[in-house]
Design a protein around this motif. Structure first.
Motif, PDB file in Angstrom:
ATOM      1  N   ASN A  21       0.935  -1.360  -0.196  1.00  0.00           N
ATOM      2  CA  ASN A  21      -0.110  -0.319   0.098  1.00  0.00           C
ATOM      3  C   ASN A  21       0.841   1.079   0.088  1.00  0.00           C
ATOM      4  O   ASN A  21       2.068   1.421   0.764  1.00  0.00           O
ATOM      5  CB  ASN A  21      -0.655  -0.182   0.530  1.00  0.00           C
ATOM      6  CG  ASN A  21      -1.835   0.790   1.449  1.00  0.00           C
ATOM      7  OD1 ASN A  21      -2.636   1.461  -0.119  1.00  0.00           O
ATOM      8  ND2 ASN A  21      -2.815   1.554   2.144  1.00  0.00           N
ATOM      9  N   ARG A  25      -0.615   3.305  -5.351  1.00  0.00           N
ATOM     10  CA  ARG A  25      -1.694   3.556  -4.729  1.00  0.00           C
ATOM     11  C   ARG A  25      -2.231   3.293  -4.001  1.00  0.00           C
ATOM     12  O   ARG A  25      -2.010   2.848  -2.818  1.00  0.00           O
ATOM     13  CB  ARG A  25      -3.328   3.176  -5.503  1.00  0.00           C
ATOM     14  CG  ARG A  25      -4.891   3.581  -5.313  1.00  0.00           C
ATOM     15  CD  ARG A  25      -5.719   2.439  -5.914  1.00  0.00           C
ATOM     16  NE  ARG A  25      -5.446   3.049  -7.112  1.00  0.00           N
ATOM     17  CZ  ARG A  25      -6.706   3.509  -8.250  1.00  0.00           C
ATOM     18  NH1 ARG A  25      -7.352   5.321  -6.860  1.00  0.00           N
ATOM     19  NH2 ARG A  25      -6.833   4.513  -9.274  1.00  0.00           N
ATOM     20  N   TYR A  26      -2.322   4.774  -2.898  1.00  0.00           N
ATOM     21  CA  TYR A  26      -2.733   4.552  -1.405  1.00  0.00           C
ATOM     22  C   TYR A  26      -4.575   3.801  -1.353  1.00  0.00           C
ATOM     23  O   TYR A  26      -5.235   4.833  -1.778  1.00  0.00           O
ATOM     24  CB  TYR A  26      -2.372   5.957  -0.473  1.00  0.00           C
ATOM     25  CG  TYR A  26      -2.501   6.044   0.561  1.00  0.00           C
ATOM     26  CD1 TYR A  26      -4.496   6.269   1.613  1.00  0.00           C
ATOM     27  CD2 TYR A  26      -1.751   4.764   2.251  1.00  0.00           C
ATOM     28  CE1 TYR A  26      -4.317   5.955   2.772  1.00  0.00           C
ATOM     29  CE2 TYR A  26      -2.446   4.822   3.142  1.00  0.00           C
ATOM     30  CZ  TYR A  26      -3.716   5.912   3.648  1.00  0.00           C
ATOM     31  OH  TYR A  26      -4.545   5.116   4.706  1.00  0.00           O
ATOM     32  N   VAL A  27      -4.404   3.261  -0.484  1.00  0.00           N
ATOM     33  CA  VAL A  27      -5.435   2.803  -0.790  1.00  0.00           C
ATOM     34  C   VAL A  27      -6.156   2.026   1.888  1.00  0.00           C
ATOM     35  O   VAL A  27      -5.220   1.944   1.932  1.00  0.00           O
ATOM     36  CB  VAL A  27      -6.393   1.608  -0.568  1.00  0.00           C
ATOM     37  CG1 VAL A  27      -7.739   0.722  -0.041  1.00  0.00           C
ATOM     38  CG2 VAL A  27      -6.298   1.322  -1.870  1.00  0.00           C
ATOM     39  N   GLN A  28      -6.607   3.349   2.159  1.00  0.00           N
ATOM     40  CA  GLN A  28      -7.306   3.640   3.245  1.00  0.00           C
ATOM     41  C   GLN A  28      -7.583   2.110   3.833  1.00  0.00           C
ATOM     42  O   GLN A  28      -8.549   1.231   3.239  1.00  0.00           O
ATOM     43  CB  GLN A  28      -8.674   4.672   3.787  1.00  0.00           C
ATOM     44  CG  GLN A  28      -8.602   4.627   4.590  1.00  0.00           C
ATOM     45  CD  GLN A  28      -9.963   5.671   5.254  1.00  0.00           C
ATOM     46  OE1 GLN A  28     -11.076   5.700   5.174  1.00  0.00           O
ATOM     47  NE2 GLN A  28      -9.501   7.139   5.611  1.00  0.00           N
ATOM     48  N   GLN A  29      -7.291   1.599   4.960  1.00  0.00           N
ATOM     49  CA  GLN A  29      -6.822   0.495   5.169  1.00  0.00           C
ATOM     50  C   GLN A  29      -8.827   0.271   6.279  1.00  0.00           C
ATOM     51  O   GLN A  29      -8.688  -1.145   6.629  1.00  0.00           O
ATOM     52  CB  GLN A  29      -5.550   0.613   5.919  1.00  0.00           C
ATOM     53  CG  GLN A  29      -4.253   0.132   5.732  1.00  0.00           C
ATOM     54  CD  GLN A  29      -4.986  -1.126   4.116  1.00  0.00           C
ATOM     55  OE1 GLN A  29      -5.489  -2.165   4.507  1.00  0.00           O
ATOM     56  NE2 GLN A  29      -4.697  -0.758   2.641  1.00  0.00           N
ATOM     57  N   GLN A  31     -11.634  -0.600   7.489  1.00  0.00           N
ATOM     58  CA  GLN A  31     -13.341  -0.926   7.295  1.00  0.00           C
ATOM     59  C   GLN A  31     -14.011  -0.390   7.598  1.00  0.00           C
ATOM     60  O   GLN A  31     -14.812   0.397   6.845  1.00  0.00           O
ATOM     61  CB  GLN A  31     -12.861  -2.380   6.749  1.00  0.00           C
ATOM     62  CG  GLN A  31     -13.273  -2.579   5.891  1.00  0.00           C
ATOM     63  CD  GLN A  31     -13.270  -4.347   6.174  1.00  0.00           C
ATOM     64  OE1 GLN A  31     -12.485  -5.345   7.038  1.00  0.00           O
ATOM     65  NE2 GLN A  31     -14.121  -5.321   4.934  1.00  0.00           N
ATOM     66  N   GLY A  64     -15.539   5.061   2.151  1.00  0.00           N
ATOM     67  CA  GLY A  64     -15.418   3.964   2.431  1.00  0.00           C
ATOM     68  C   GLY A  64     -15.283   3.231   3.759  1.00  0.00           C
ATOM     69  O   GLY A  64     -14.877   2.356   3.318  1.00  0.00           O
ATOM     70  N   SER A 112      -3.075   0.894   9.643  1.00  0.00           N
ATOM     71  CA  SER A 112      -3.029  -0.246   9.440  1.00  0.00           C
ATOM     72  C   SER A 112      -3.301  -1.004   9.662  1.00  0.00           C
ATOM     73  O   SER A 112      -3.077  -0.939  11.115  1.00  0.00           O
ATOM     74  CB  SER A 112      -1.618  -0.568   7.845  1.00  0.00           C
ATOM     75  OG  SER A 112      -0.892  -1.158   8.705  1.00  0.00           O
TER      76      SER A 112
END
Lengths: 187, 145
Positions: A21, A25-29, A31, A64, A112
């Motif tokens: 990550n 691209r950075y994806v927000q971890q 959930q 998200g 994370s």
């Protein structure tokens, strides 16, 4: 508790990012996040204030993330965050002000899913070597691959000290060069 | 409902004995025999272990440094030089590489380390900037560029 105890109990690991990550691209971890509170008890006052004022803003800014709100009687307020790699974080917000809860939520948003552990090194690389790591043959001549054994050349004794004859020859060479040097400067 | 009686003044003290002992005995989980289970025996050895741990922080630095030096010396010997000679060469050429970086080069970038070794050997044969003798083969100095 000493630091050593803490580290032994909580464990240690190397720096890592889930699925590389941030490299691309950075994806927000984060959930989902659960806000558990009591509607009447005083310890949940800050939590109730947060839900009234800040929660909708947070939900809008983080589309998200799934937000759950659980009003439970006679329970102390807490935050439970769950992450994409299955990690969980639990934070008790009993008798916390609204500002404190804002900060905790922001803390959970950026994590994370890996647990809080001592980092053994602050750097990590999947490719520690550019030239290729050392092997026993890297500094040896590749001609040994096609040698026929037994080979007299390679089985010969490796002299550790130079022999007297060799030393004399070297001295002679040095003297000759010095004389040439002297000759060239004077001429 | 407020209780108005002398029992109000009774203090609830202690109650921590189990947890206190558990904190200590959890550290002795890998010891032998009664030292790992019995609190009064374990506390002595756990204290010793923790004391060793704090003292070892200083020892670790010198141990690791010694390991690095061993590695660099081994790499130098393989390439036909010596670490003291390499230090002299780096001093003169103002190459500021510490032991940590040198041992990393020797392991992960062996060709760079070989270049340093060749530089050491060349410097020993004839001084790099000396006017006597032929310039050593395979070495590029600043003056040439």
């Amino acid at each position: 508790m000493t630091t050593k105890t803490w580290n032994l109990f909580w464990g240690s690991n190397f720096v890592r990012a889930p699925l590389q990550n941030g490299v691309g691209r950075y994806v927000q971890q984060l959930q989902r996040i659960t806000f558990k509170f009591c509607k009447t008890h005083g310890g949940s006052k800050g939590m109730r204030e947060y839900i009234e004022k800040e929660l909708i803003g947070f939900a809008r800014e983080n589309p998200g993330v799934v937000v759950y709100v659980k009003p439970r009687r006679h329970r102390s307020p807490c935050l439970k965050a769950e992450y994409l790699n299955g990690g969980e974080e639990y934070i008790s917000t009993h008798v916390n002000t609204c500002e404190d809860i804002v900060k905790w939520v922001e803390y959970l948003r950026g994590r994370s899913g890996y647990p809080v552990e001592r980092l053994r090194k602050y750097h990590h690389t999947d490719y520690p070597s550019i030239q290729g790591p050392w092997t026993p043959w890297i500094h040896r001549h590749p001609g040994i691959n096609i040698k026929e054994y037994p080979c007299e050349e390679l089985s010969a004794v490796q002299p550790t000290e130079i022999s007297a004859t060799q030393k004399l020859l070297e001295l002679y060479e040095q003297q000759k060069q010095q004389q040439e040097g002297v000759g060239s400067t004077t001429s | 409902m407020v209780i108005t009686s002398p029992t109000l003044f009774a203090r609830a003290r202690g109650g921590d004995r189990f947890w206190k002992r558990r904190r200590v005995v959890s550290l002795s989980a890998h010891f032998y025999g009664r030292k790992r289970n019995c609190y009064t025996i374990a506390i002595k050895y756990v204290n010793r272990a923790l004391r060793y741990n704090t003292l070892a922080r200083r020892l670790r630095k010198s141990d690791v440094r010694e390991l690095w030096t061993t590695r660099i010396s081994a790499a130098c010997t393989e390439l036909g030089t010596k670490y003291p000679d390499m230090k002299i060469m780096m001093d003169d050429s103002s190459i500021a590489l510490n032991r940590n970086m040198l041992q990393n080069l020797a392991i992960w970038e062996p060709r760079s380390f070989r270049a340093l070794a060749l530089l050491t050997k060349s410097r020993q044969e004839v001084g790099l900037n000396s006017l006597e003798g032929p310039s050593p083969a395979g070495v590029v100095t600043r003056g040439m560029l």
